[in-house]
Every structure is written in C-alpha cells, then in structure tokens.
Design a protein around this motif. Structure first.
Motif, PDB file in Angstrom:
ATOM      1  N   ASP A  66       0.794  -1.263   0.128  1.00  0.00           N
ATOM      2  CA  ASP A  66      -0.023  -0.083  -0.015  1.00  0.00           C
ATOM      3  C   ASP A  66       0.900   1.297  -0.176  1.00  0.00           C
ATOM      4  O   ASP A  66       0.358   2.235  -0.904  1.00  0.00           O
ATOM      5  N   VAL A  67       2.108   1.416   0.820  1.00  0.00           N
ATOM      6  CA  VAL A  67       2.733   2.326   0.887  1.00  0.00           C
ATOM      7  C   VAL A  67       3.324   2.704  -0.542  1.00  0.00           C
ATOM      8  O   VAL A  67       3.430   3.707  -1.011  1.00  0.00           O
ATOM      9  N   ALA A  68       3.720   1.484  -1.132  1.00  0.00           N
ATOM     10  CA  ALA A  68       4.658   1.631  -2.447  1.00  0.00           C
ATOM     11  C   ALA A  68       3.702   2.165  -3.590  1.00  0.00           C
ATOM     12  O   ALA A  68       4.260   2.778  -4.256  1.00  0.00           O
ATOM     13  N   GLU A  69       2.501   1.754  -3.458  1.00  0.00           N
ATOM     14  CA  GLU A  69       1.667   2.274  -4.384  1.00  0.00           C
ATOM     15  C   GLU A  69       1.208   3.590  -4.159  1.00  0.00           C
ATOM     16  O   GLU A  69       1.156   4.262  -5.122  1.00  0.00           O
ATOM     17  N   SER A  70       1.200   3.991  -2.881  1.00  0.00           N
ATOM     18  CA  SER A  70       0.867   5.557  -2.754  1.00  0.00           C
ATOM     19  C   SER A  70       1.942   6.279  -3.187  1.00  0.00           C
ATOM     20  O   SER A  70       1.812   7.308  -3.380  1.00  0.00           O
ATOM     21  N   ARG A  71       3.159   5.741  -3.059  1.00  0.00           N
ATOM     22  CA  ARG A  71       4.218   6.503  -3.244  1.00  0.00           C
ATOM     23  C   ARG A  71       4.783   6.351  -4.786  1.00  0.00           C
ATOM     24  O   ARG A  71       5.933   7.116  -5.168  1.00  0.00           O
ATOM     25  N   CYS A  72       3.933   5.577  -5.466  1.00  0.00           N
ATOM     26  CA  CYS A  72       4.387   5.182  -6.856  1.00  0.00           C
ATOM     27  C   CYS A  72       5.777   4.623  -7.176  1.00  0.00           C
ATOM     28  O   CYS A  72       6.728   5.092  -8.010  1.00  0.00           O
ATOM     29  N   ILE A  73       6.178   3.613  -6.296  1.00  0.00           N
ATOM     30  CA  ILE A  73       7.239   2.970  -6.281  1.00  0.00           C
ATOM     31  C   ILE A  73       7.084   1.419  -6.418  1.00  0.00           C
ATOM     32  O   ILE A  73       6.033   1.175  -5.892  1.00  0.00           O
ATOM     33  N   HIS A  74       8.135   0.576  -6.901  1.00  0.00           N
ATOM     34  CA  HIS A  74       7.900  -0.712  -6.827  1.00  0.00           C
ATOM     35  C   HIS A  74       7.883  -1.137  -5.222  1.00  0.00           C
ATOM     36  O   HIS A  74       8.981  -0.805  -4.568  1.00  0.00           O
ATOM     37  N   PRO A  75       7.155  -2.247  -4.756  1.00  0.00           N
ATOM     38  CA  PRO A  75       7.326  -2.802  -3.564  1.00  0.00           C
ATOM     39  C   PRO A  75       8.690  -3.445  -3.219  1.00  0.00           C
ATOM     40  O   PRO A  75       9.263  -3.134  -2.042  1.00  0.00           O
ATOM     41  N   PHE A  76       9.367  -4.024  -4.293  1.00  0.00           N
ATOM     42  CA  PHE A  76      10.731  -4.378  -3.986  1.00  0.00           C
ATOM     43  C   PHE A  76      11.584  -3.293  -3.621  1.00  0.00           C
ATOM     44  O   PHE A  76      12.484  -3.432  -2.716  1.00  0.00           O
ATOM     45  N   MET A  77      11.581  -2.061  -3.928  1.00  0.00           N
ATOM     46  CA  MET A  77      12.577  -0.954  -3.945  1.00  0.00           C
ATOM     47  C   MET A  77      12.086  -0.494  -2.406  1.00  0.00           C
ATOM     48  O   MET A  77      13.193  -0.079  -1.723  1.00  0.00           O
ATOM     49  N   LEU A  78      11.040  -0.453  -1.983  1.00  0.00           N
ATOM     50  CA  LEU A  78      10.615  -0.210  -0.794  1.00  0.00           C
ATOM     51  C   LEU A  78      11.233  -1.095   0.259  1.00  0.00           C
ATOM     52  O   LEU A  78      11.659  -0.690   1.319  1.00  0.00           O
ATOM     53  N   SER A  79      11.128  -2.350   0.070  1.00  0.00           N
ATOM     54  CA  SER A  79      11.733  -3.481   0.907  1.00  0.00           C
ATOM     55  C   SER A  79      13.147  -3.357   1.025  1.00  0.00           C
ATOM     56  O   SER A  79      13.873  -3.506   2.140  1.00  0.00           O
ATOM     57  N   LYS A  80      13.793  -3.034  -0.134  1.00  0.00           N
ATOM     58  CA  LYS A  80      15.253  -2.742  -0.083  1.00  0.00           C
ATOM     59  C   LYS A  80      15.563  -1.409   0.934  1.00  0.00           C
ATOM     60  O   LYS A  80      16.719  -1.776   1.602  1.00  0.00           O
ATOM     61  N   TRP A  81      14.959  -0.366   0.816  1.00  0.00           N
ATOM     62  CA  TRP A  81      15.262   0.762   1.505  1.00  0.00           C
ATOM     63  C   TRP A  81      14.900   0.145   2.905  1.00  0.00           C
ATOM     64  O   TRP A  81      15.658   0.760   4.038  1.00  0.00           O
ATOM     65  N   ARG A  82      13.846  -0.700   3.264  1.00  0.00           N
ATOM     66  CA  ARG A  82      13.801  -1.105   4.633  1.00  0.00           C
ATOM     67  C   ARG A  82      14.791  -1.809   5.174  1.00  0.00           C
ATOM     68  O   ARG A  82      15.061  -1.529   6.350  1.00  0.00           O
ATOM     69  N   LYS A  83      15.437  -2.577   4.389  1.00  0.00           N
ATOM     70  CA  LYS A  83      16.632  -3.179   4.656  1.00  0.00           C
ATOM     71  C   LYS A  83      17.800  -2.332   4.945  1.00  0.00           C
ATOM     72  O   LYS A  83      18.518  -2.705   5.841  1.00  0.00           O
ATOM     73  N   GLN A  84      17.873  -1.418   4.177  1.00  0.00           N
ATOM     74  CA  GLN A  84      19.002  -0.483   4.317  1.00  0.00           C
ATOM     75  C   GLN A  84      18.950   0.451   5.536  1.00  0.00           C
ATOM     76  O   GLN A  84      19.927   0.451   5.990  1.00  0.00           O
TER      77      GLN A  84
END
Length: 120
Positions: free
Chosen positions: A33-51
């Motif tokens: 949901d966050v990725a969709e609202s920010r117009c990014i791919h969920p994988f990108m957000l997961s990568k940022w969370r790991k970082q």
C-alpha cells in the motif's frame, strides 16, 4: 529515441526514502500500500527498509503524517470490501445461471403437458 531495453531510472532523495520506510513501519500498514501510494515498486521499498535496518540509510526522520497512515489503512479496508463484494457478485451470477439452466431443462416445452385431451 531511446535504445531498446533502456529503462528510466528514478533517483529518490533521502527524505523520500526515509518517509516511505517510516510509513511502512506503522502497524496495520502494508508495504504494498505504501509503495503504491508513493508510486514505487514494493521491492524498492523493501530494499530501503533493509538499508535502514542495516544502517546504510541514515538521516533525520521526517514527522509522520497520521492522516496519510490512516488513509492507507482505510484504503486497505475498502479494497478488501470491494474484493469480497466482487466475489459475492460472481457467485450470485453463477447461481442465477445455474438456476436458469435447470429451469430451462425442466420446462415442458418439448414434453407433453400431462393434461388429458378431449375427444369429440
């Protein structure tokens, strides 16, 4: 004209990444949901969370917008209700089709009605 297979690469700022990570860490909010609202791919957000967990992305977290988080939760609820209604609608269509097929098979159109005929 771009070369075949070329991709547009978006570069996101640290504040954007941290805000997305912070929103995705809220209880009841899904990464999707966050990725969709920010117009990014969920994988990108997961990568940022790991970082962020690994300490690779460090910065001052912007204040979280509670209305945005509440809106994401509400959106999730509405999507779930919509999906359930779609399933119910499909089920009702199948039931109507099934009932009408059975009714047509049992119609006496090609059978004799069973009423006695009068002879004169």
């Amino acid at each position: 004209m771009g070369t075949p297979g070329s991709q547009k690469i978006n570069r996101y700022g640290l504040a954007f990444k941290l805000k997305a990570v912070q929103m995705s860490n809220q209880p009841g909010v899904l990464i999707k949901d966050v990725a969709e609202s920010r117009c990014i791919h969920p994988f990108m957000l997961s990568k940022w969370r790991k970082q962020v967990r690994d300490g690779e992305l460090i910065g001052k977290l912007p204040p979280i917008e509670q209305p945005a988080v509440a809106e994401l939760r509400r959106l999730r609820e509405v999507e779930q209700q919509y999906k359930r209604l779609q399933q119910e609608h499909d089920l009702l269509k199948k039931a109507i089709r099934f009932a009408s097929d059975r009714k047509q098979k049992s119609l006496p159109s090609s059978k004799q009605t069973g009423k006695p005929t009068r002879s004169r």
